[in-house]
Design a protein around this motif. Structure first.
Motif, PDB file in Angstrom:
ATOM      1  N   PRO A  34      18.741   3.749  -7.950  1.00  0.00           N
ATOM      2  CA  PRO A  34      17.218   3.829  -8.799  1.00  0.00           C
ATOM      3  C   PRO A  34      16.251   3.824  -7.590  1.00  0.00           C
ATOM      4  CG  PRO A  34      18.146   1.636  -8.295  1.00  0.00           C
ATOM      5  CD  PRO A  34      19.451   2.643  -7.990  1.00  0.00           C
ATOM      6  N   VAL A  35      15.154   4.351  -8.147  1.00  0.00           N
ATOM      7  CA  VAL A  35      13.938   4.862  -7.065  1.00  0.00           C
ATOM      8  C   VAL A  35      12.650   4.206  -7.747  1.00  0.00           C
ATOM      9  CG1 VAL A  35      12.451   6.663  -6.087  1.00  0.00           C
ATOM     10  CG2 VAL A  35      14.916   7.118  -6.615  1.00  0.00           C
ATOM     11  N   VAL A  36      11.808   3.482  -6.874  1.00  0.00           N
ATOM     12  CA  VAL A  36      10.574   3.175  -7.149  1.00  0.00           C
ATOM     13  C   VAL A  36       9.743   3.698  -6.405  1.00  0.00           C
ATOM     14  CG1 VAL A  36      10.487   1.344  -5.486  1.00  0.00           C
ATOM     15  CG2 VAL A  36       9.217   0.972  -7.487  1.00  0.00           C
ATOM     16  N   PHE A  37       8.498   4.454  -7.290  1.00  0.00           N
ATOM     17  CA  PHE A  37       7.384   5.179  -6.626  1.00  0.00           C
ATOM     18  C   PHE A  37       6.378   4.208  -6.121  1.00  0.00           C
ATOM     19  CE2 PHE A  37       8.969   8.013  -9.920  1.00  0.00           C
ATOM     20  CZ  PHE A  37       9.620   8.846  -9.223  1.00  0.00           C
ATOM     21  N   GLN A  38       5.898   4.495  -5.055  1.00  0.00           N
ATOM     22  CA  GLN A  38       4.634   3.506  -4.194  1.00  0.00           C
ATOM     23  C   GLN A  38       3.376   4.494  -3.934  1.00  0.00           C
ATOM     24  OE1 GLN A  38       6.037   1.392  -1.180  1.00  0.00           O
ATOM     25  NE2 GLN A  38       7.004  -0.329  -2.253  1.00  0.00           N
ATOM     26  N   GLY A  39       2.295   4.204  -4.080  1.00  0.00           N
ATOM     27  CA  GLY A  39       0.899   4.914  -3.566  1.00  0.00           C
ATOM     28  C   GLY A  39       0.421   3.801  -2.533  1.00  0.00           C
ATOM     29  N   GLY A  40      -0.921   3.179  -3.136  1.00  0.00           N
ATOM     30  CA  GLY A  40      -1.608   2.352  -2.544  1.00  0.00           C
ATOM     31  C   GLY A  40      -0.924   0.973  -2.566  1.00  0.00           C
ATOM     32  N   ARG A  41      -0.135   0.481  -3.144  1.00  0.00           N
ATOM     33  CA  ARG A  41       0.663  -0.861  -3.531  1.00  0.00           C
ATOM     34  C   ARG A  41      -0.573  -1.893  -3.852  1.00  0.00           C
ATOM     35  NH1 ARG A  41       2.749  -2.727   0.716  1.00  0.00           N
ATOM     36  NH2 ARG A  41       1.826  -1.368   2.430  1.00  0.00           N
ATOM     37  N   ARG A  96      13.262  -3.204  -6.843  1.00  0.00           N
ATOM     38  CA  ARG A  96      14.472  -4.028  -7.416  1.00  0.00           C
ATOM     39  C   ARG A  96      15.738  -3.189  -7.092  1.00  0.00           C
ATOM     40  NH1 ARG A  96      10.832  -6.723  -7.453  1.00  0.00           N
ATOM     41  NH2 ARG A  96       9.962  -8.068  -9.241  1.00  0.00           N
ATOM     42  N   GLY A  97      15.943  -3.142  -5.680  1.00  0.00           N
ATOM     43  CA  GLY A  97      17.140  -2.443  -5.016  1.00  0.00           C
ATOM     44  C   GLY A  97      16.765  -0.829  -4.882  1.00  0.00           C
ATOM     45  N   GLY A  98      17.778  -0.278  -4.254  1.00  0.00           N
ATOM     46  CA  GLY A  98      17.894   1.317  -4.376  1.00  0.00           C
ATOM     47  C   GLY A  98      16.818   1.758  -3.322  1.00  0.00           C
ATOM     48  N   HIS A  99      16.271   2.861  -3.948  1.00  0.00           N
ATOM     49  CA  HIS A  99      15.353   3.424  -3.085  1.00  0.00           C
ATOM     50  C   HIS A  99      13.620   3.355  -3.195  1.00  0.00           C
ATOM     51  CE1 HIS A  99      14.282   6.971  -0.183  1.00  0.00           C
ATOM     52  NE2 HIS A  99      13.354   7.386  -1.093  1.00  0.00           N
ATOM     53  N   ILE A 100      12.914   3.048  -2.032  1.00  0.00           N
ATOM     54  CA  ILE A 100      11.597   3.404  -2.112  1.00  0.00           C
ATOM     55  C   ILE A 100      10.974   4.734  -1.721  1.00  0.00           C
ATOM     56  CG2 ILE A 100       9.271   2.361  -1.165  1.00  0.00           C
ATOM     57  CD1 ILE A 100      10.826  -0.150  -0.630  1.00  0.00           C
ATOM     58  N   MET A 101      10.282   5.300  -2.776  1.00  0.00           N
ATOM     59  CA  MET A 101       9.572   6.518  -2.258  1.00  0.00           C
ATOM     60  C   MET A 101       8.015   6.327  -2.298  1.00  0.00           C
ATOM     61  SD  MET A 101       9.686  10.293  -4.335  1.00  0.00           S
ATOM     62  CE  MET A 101      11.340  10.661  -3.752  1.00  0.00           C
ATOM     63  N   ASN A 102       7.739   6.144  -1.028  1.00  0.00           N
ATOM     64  CA  ASN A 102       6.066   6.124  -0.761  1.00  0.00           C
ATOM     65  C   ASN A 102       5.502   7.169  -0.733  1.00  0.00           C
ATOM     66  OD1 ASN A 102       3.922   5.524   1.024  1.00  0.00           O
ATOM     67  ND2 ASN A 102       4.518   3.297   0.495  1.00  0.00           N
ATOM     68  N   LEU A 103       4.405   7.588  -1.674  1.00  0.00           N
ATOM     69  CA  LEU A 103       3.756   8.516  -1.616  1.00  0.00           C
ATOM     70  C   LEU A 103       2.528   8.676  -0.775  1.00  0.00           C
ATOM     71  CD1 LEU A 103       4.405   9.416  -5.382  1.00  0.00           C
ATOM     72  CD2 LEU A 103       5.969  10.235  -3.542  1.00  0.00           C
ATOM     73  N   SER A 104       2.186   7.746  -0.162  1.00  0.00           N
ATOM     74  CA  SER A 104       0.761   7.427   0.660  1.00  0.00           C
ATOM     75  C   SER A 104       0.456   8.687   1.503  1.00  0.00           C
ATOM     76  CB  SER A 104       0.738   6.038   1.281  1.00  0.00           C
ATOM     77  OG  SER A 104       1.732   6.015   2.323  1.00  0.00           O
ATOM     78  N   ARG A 105       1.591   9.419   2.062  1.00  0.00           N
ATOM     79  CA  ARG A 105       1.161  10.600   2.989  1.00  0.00           C
ATOM     80  C   ARG A 105       1.044  12.106   2.100  1.00  0.00           C
ATOM     81  NH1 ARG A 105       5.799   8.947   7.765  1.00  0.00           N
ATOM     82  NH2 ARG A 105       4.859   6.550   7.869  1.00  0.00           N
ATOM     83  N   PHE A 145     -16.590  20.522 -12.804  1.00  0.00           N
ATOM     84  CA  PHE A 145     -15.864  20.861 -11.451  1.00  0.00           C
ATOM     85  C   PHE A 145     -14.751  20.081 -11.377  1.00  0.00           C
ATOM     86  CE2 PHE A 145     -20.255  21.809 -10.173  1.00  0.00           C
ATOM     87  CZ  PHE A 145     -20.074  23.159  -9.607  1.00  0.00           C
ATOM     88  N   TYR A 146     -13.718  20.521 -10.994  1.00  0.00           N
ATOM     89  CA  TYR A 146     -12.292  20.075 -11.004  1.00  0.00           C
ATOM     90  C   TYR A 146     -11.564  19.979  -9.630  1.00  0.00           C
ATOM     91  CZ  TYR A 146     -12.425  20.624 -15.964  1.00  0.00           C
ATOM     92  OH  TYR A 146     -12.823  20.594 -17.364  1.00  0.00           O
ATOM     93  N   PHE A 147     -10.891  19.083  -9.106  1.00  0.00           N
ATOM     94  CA  PHE A 147     -10.219  19.090  -7.719  1.00  0.00           C
ATOM     95  C   PHE A 147      -8.802  18.867  -8.270  1.00  0.00           C
ATOM     96  CE2 PHE A 147     -14.740  18.821  -6.507  1.00  0.00           C
ATOM     97  CZ  PHE A 147     -14.614  19.444  -5.400  1.00  0.00           C
ATOM     98  N   THR A 148      -8.065  19.669  -7.577  1.00  0.00           N
ATOM     99  CA  THR A 148      -6.639  19.331  -7.494  1.00  0.00           C
ATOM    100  C   THR A 148      -6.132  18.741  -6.319  1.00  0.00           C
ATOM    101  OG1 THR A 148      -5.936  21.057  -8.822  1.00  0.00           O
ATOM    102  CG2 THR A 148      -4.257  20.142  -7.549  1.00  0.00           C
ATOM    103  N   LEU A 149      -5.454  17.419  -6.445  1.00  0.00           N
ATOM    104  CA  LEU A 149      -5.350  16.653  -5.295  1.00  0.00           C
ATOM    105  C   LEU A 149      -3.752  16.057  -5.345  1.00  0.00           C
ATOM    106  CD1 LEU A 149      -5.666  13.522  -6.609  1.00  0.00           C
ATOM    107  CD2 LEU A 149      -8.225  14.516  -6.320  1.00  0.00           C
ATOM    108  N   GLN A 150      -3.220  15.697  -4.376  1.00  0.00           N
ATOM    109  CA  GLN A 150      -1.973  14.843  -4.214  1.00  0.00           C
ATOM    110  C   GLN A 150      -1.855  13.431  -4.545  1.00  0.00           C
ATOM    111  OE1 GLN A 150      -0.638  15.974  -0.182  1.00  0.00           O
ATOM    112  NE2 GLN A 150       1.103  17.013  -1.092  1.00  0.00           N
ATOM    113  N   PRO A 151      -1.115  12.850  -4.948  1.00  0.00           N
ATOM    114  CA  PRO A 151      -1.311  11.317  -5.654  1.00  0.00           C
ATOM    115  C   PRO A 151      -1.425  10.367  -4.582  1.00  0.00           C
ATOM    116  CG  PRO A 151       1.132  12.089  -5.393  1.00  0.00           C
ATOM    117  CD  PRO A 151       0.502  13.045  -5.250  1.00  0.00           C
ATOM    118  N   GLY A 152      -1.232  10.392  -3.138  1.00  0.00           N
ATOM    119  CA  GLY A 152      -1.271   9.473  -2.364  1.00  0.00           C
ATOM    120  C   GLY A 152      -2.787   9.453  -1.690  1.00  0.00           C
ATOM    121  N   LEU A 153      -3.825  10.256  -2.264  1.00  0.00           N
ATOM    122  CA  LEU A 153      -5.338  10.219  -2.044  1.00  0.00           C
ATOM    123  C   LEU A 153      -5.681   8.991  -2.421  1.00  0.00           C
ATOM    124  CD1 LEU A 153      -7.354  11.828  -0.423  1.00  0.00           C
ATOM    125  CD2 LEU A 153      -7.963  12.454  -2.738  1.00  0.00           C
ATOM    126  N   THR A 154      -6.559   8.089  -1.790  1.00  0.00           N
ATOM    127  CA  THR A 154      -7.188   7.162  -2.133  1.00  0.00           C
ATOM    128  C   THR A 154      -8.278   6.984  -2.730  1.00  0.00           C
ATOM    129  OG1 THR A 154      -8.243   6.341  -0.079  1.00  0.00           O
ATOM    130  CG2 THR A 154      -6.094   5.562  -0.287  1.00  0.00           C
TER     131      THR A 154
END
Length: 532
Positions: free
Chosen positions: A52-59, A69-78, A92-101
């Motif tokens: 199992p995988v849990v996704f994280q950003g700014g938490r 809850r076990g398994g793997h943490i994928m932290n996308l903050s970078r 205007f529209y901007f395309t960005l990655q999910p870890g941007l705050t």
């Protein structure tokens, strides 16, 4: 490549086992991908292993959505780059990655200071037009500005200004999603629709996914509870508010709107809560008098007497909270209203309308603070945010004596007609159980945060029982058990209360279409036993 990305959990990564909900979990490994390709590589490996995988950003989430809850943490903050710009008409529209705050995005927008290295010629042309255009802003405004944009999309975040501008869903125009098996989807708003309650999507790898959309009816209230589901819906909306259970958001395109010329705020104080609630209905334009006032505030926020008493104590204690203006003892309730106008003349007229609304509700115009400059608005924002910060500090002190307790904060919303009724339910139950609390929140959307402040384990038990009782009451009124924070793991059981057993089974079928092994964000939306 994925072997280098995946690191065993060690002491240096312990902070990633928890989020702002104060819920701590456990995991065997962690990764910090920087590209969608790296996300896909890790997910392919985890899928092959059944991990199992849990996704994280700014938490910053308050529903334990990022707590493993076990398994793997994928932290996308970078994954925090802005990838391009697009102009369509005057938008205007901007395309960005999910870890941007959110804080970083706001700074870039305000300073028109995006890093454009690697952008296409078309993006650079649109960006040049953006730099020449009037000031823009991104409307969603959750309290915690260190929230990541991917997390905001995952829980359909909003904030105070959602009363006028709506939630983040309205401002997301495209997504890239990496699925559990490493395949991916690209979705643009307006291109992929369901037929009734059935949809069909084709991955970038060519696989077709039949999408069984749940048959429940969405509540007539602000809502971030479970999957968005409507007849003939745009299929991009399944992933906005989906708590990361269908795939990893690796790119999102957001839409900006022009910044109003005048942004003013006012704190309105009342000696009785009933007067404040009457004023809220006038501010919202309800009834003949409210329609005549036509105030159209961007935000309408509420602070009850307990919240004001906490602020008074914090101010007396000194430190950073000493800058809060004195709050006279006779004030039992406060309403914060924010006005967005295109001209100063309109702002003045609407400010006078706020005073008229106070008088019609039984209050006095002089019992108010007004903010017209940015410095005054910053002070008003400090007042608004000082309540949750003070409550968190109080709970942290109590946890030192009893580590088992945490703050119990609700995130429920009611339909417009039920504002006074649900407020009365909260007040009655808290008084009967003799629980300490503070109530504030986005009352423009009937979205109040009732924060129970347990003094010991018995208070905590009573508070948990009330939370369940209130979920039933809100559901019976046609409201939502989560209005902006998502469901995560803490509120998974409330989906049954809100939608029923059959709806939860339908949600599980939808998840299975994208994630057959139920590996992604296990425990979010569904109770743990439902994921076995």
């Amino acid at each position: 490549m994925e072997r280098d990305l995946i690191r065993p959990m060690g002491e240096e990564y312990q902070e990633y086992l928890r989020d702002e909900s104060r819920s701590a979990g456990w995991a065997e490994s962690i990764s910090f991908p920087r590209t969608a390709e790296e996300v896909a590589a890790v997910l392919r490996r985890m899928s092959a292993q059944g991990t199992p995988v849990v996704f994280q950003g700014g938490r910053t989430g308050l529903a334990a959505g990022a707590s493993p809850r076990g398994g793997h943490i994928m932290n996308l903050s970078r994954m925090d780059r802005v990838l391009g710009c697009r102009r369509q008409g005057e938008d205007f529209y901007f395309t960005l990655q999910p870890g941007l705050t959110l804080a970083a995005l706001r700074k870039m927008i305000a300073g028109k200071s995006f890093q454009t290295q690697g952008w296409s010629a078309q993006s650079l042309e649109a960006y040049a037009a953006f730099c020449r255009a009037p000031e823009q802003f991104f409307t969603p405004d959750p309290t915690e500005t260190s929230a990541a944009l991917g997390g905001m999309a995952s829980c359909n975040a909003s904030g105070a200004r959602s009363f006028y501008y709506g939630s983040v869903r309205r401002y997301i125009s495209a997504l890239q999603i990496v699925l559990a098996d490493g395949d991916s989807l690209r979705l643009r708003r307006g291109e992929r629709f369901a037929q009734g309650r059935q949809g069909l999507l084709t991955t970038e790898g060519g696989r077709q996914i039949a999408v069984p959309i749940p048959g429940y009816r969405m509540p007539a209230a602000k809502n971030a509870s479970g999957y968005y589901a409507e007849d003939d819906m745009d299929l991009i909306d399944l992933f906005i508010g989906g708590d990361g259970t269908l795939g990893a958001i690796t790119e999102l395109e957001i839409r900006l709107v022009p910044l109003p010329s005048a942004v003013w705020g006012a704190a309105l104080f009342f000696d009785q809560e009933e007067k404040a609630l009457r004023c809220v209905r006038l501010l919202r334009g309800e009834g003949e008098q409210g329609r005549a006032l036509n105030l159209r505030p961007a935000a309408v926020e509420f602070f009850n007497g307990d919240a004001l008493r906490i602020l008074r104590r914090q101010r007396q204690a000194g430190g950073v909270f000493a800058q809060i203006r004195p709050i006279p003892e006779q004030y039992e309730t406060a309403i914060y209203a924010e006005l967005h106008s295109e001209t100063e003349e309109d702002a003045v007229a609407r400010l006078l309308g706020l005073g008229r609304a106070m008088e019609l509700a039984g209050g006095r115009e002089q019992d108010s603070w007004v903010a017209r400059s940015q410095a005054e608005l910053d002070q008003m924002m400090f007042f608004r945010h000082a309540v949750p910060e003070s409550v968190n500090m109080l709970i942290d002190r109590r946890k030192q004596k009893d580590p088992t307790i945490t703050k119990l904060g609700t995130d429920m919303s009611a339909p417009d007609w039920a504002l006074e009724e649900i407020k009365a339910v909260y007040r009655r139950d808290l008084e009967e159980q003799r629980l300490e609390s503070a109530v504030w929140g986005h009352i423009g959307n009937n979205h109040l945060h009732v924060n129970i402040l347990p003094r010991d384990a018995e208070d905590y038990r009573k508070g948990q029982a009330l939370y369940g009782r209130w979920a039933q009451a809100v559901a019976q009124m046609g409201g939502a058990v989560s209005a902006e924070h998502g469901v995560g793991k803490l509120k998974a059981g409330f989906l049954r209360t809100m939608y029923g057993d059959q709806a939860v089974r339908q949600m599980r079928r939808l998840k299975k279409a994208f994630d057959p092994q139920f590996l992604l964000n296990r425990g979010n939306l569904f109770e743990p036993e439902e994921n076995q």
